[in-house]
Structures are given as structure tokens and as C-alpha cells.
Design a protein around this motif. Structure first.
Motif, short mmCIF file in Angstrom:
data_model
loop_
_atom_site.label_atom_id
_atom_site.label_comp_id
_atom_site.label_asym_id
_atom_site.label_seq_id
_atom_site.Cartn_x
_atom_site.Cartn_y
_atom_site.Cartn_z
N VAL A 61 0.84 -1.20 0.00
CA VAL A 61 0.00 0.00 0.00
C VAL A 61 0.87 1.25 0.00
N GLN A 62 1.92 1.25 0.79
CA GLN A 62 2.81 2.41 0.82
C GLN A 62 3.46 2.64 -0.54
N TRP A 63 3.91 1.58 -1.17
CA TRP A 63 4.55 1.71 -2.48
C TRP A 63 3.57 2.28 -3.50
N LEU A 64 2.32 1.77 -3.49
CA LEU A 64 1.33 2.28 -4.44
C LEU A 64 1.05 3.77 -4.22
N VAL A 65 0.89 4.16 -2.99
CA VAL A 65 0.57 5.58 -2.71
C VAL A 65 1.75 6.48 -3.04
#
Length: 113
Positions: A61-65
Motif C-alpha cells: 500500500v505504501q509503495w502504491l501511494v
């Protein structure tokens, strides 16, 4: 049909029955200890799997955001929320005062009552 047993034969039979009972009790306790050890090791493996899965989900999720969203507030929330969760979990883990008494508080006769 009549049985004529001497006192020594009756005592020998009782001794054999007592020995069989003792062996049965010993094997039951040994099996219980083995099951307790297996449960404890499965608990560790299960915990490790949950930690790895949760860490991978947070990281994804962090990578996507970070790579696809250009809103600084959302990036700060996505980076800060896992830190808050980790701080909460670590605080709870490090302040536990009770002990796991699954093996020491077993009643005689086995099982729950």
C-alpha cells in the motif's frame, strides 16, 4: 468351569495389571507433552506468517501511494499509520504482566472441568 488360583498367582496378575496401568499413564502424559510442544511451535510459525503478510500488505500500500499519488497529506498518512500500529503493538507486548500458564496449571485427571 472353576478357576483355582493361588495367592501368588492373584498377586502376580494384580502386579501385571498395575504395570500395564502405569505404562498407559506414562504414554498418555508423554503424548500430552509432545502435543503441547507441537502447539507452541505452531504458534510461533503462525505468528511469523501473520507478521510477514501484514508487513507485505503495508509495504504494498505504501509503495502504491508513494509512486502513484502526489498528495503529500495522503503520503504522510500512509507512512504514519503503520508506525502508530507498530508502536501500539510493541507497547502492548512489552507491558504484558501475565504469564502463559497452559502447562503449569493443569489439573490432575486431565481435561477441563
Amino acid at each position: 468351569m472353576t478357576l483355582n488360583l493361588t495367592a501368588s498367582q492373584v498377586l502376580a496378575g494384580a502386579g501385571v495389571l498395575l504395570a500395564l496401568f502405569a505404562v498407559w499413564r506414562y504414554s498418555a502424559r508423554k503424548a500430552q507433552r509432545a502435543a503441547d510442544k507441537a502447539r507452541a511451535s505452531a504458534r510461533v510459525v503462525s505468528l511469523a506468517g501473520r507478521v510477514l503478510f501484514t508487513g507485505a500488505a503495508f509495504m504494498g500500500v505504501q509503495w502504491l501511494v508513494i509512486t502513484h499519488v502526489h498528495n503529500p497529506t495522503l503520503v504522510l498518512v500512509v507512512l504514519g499509520l503503520p508506525d502508530l500500529i507498530a508502536a501500539y503493538v510493541l507497547t502492548r507486548v512489552l507491558t504484558v504482566t501475565s504469564m502463559d500458564t497452559t502447562t503449569t496449571s493443569r489439573r490432575r485427571g486431565g481435561g477441563r472441568r
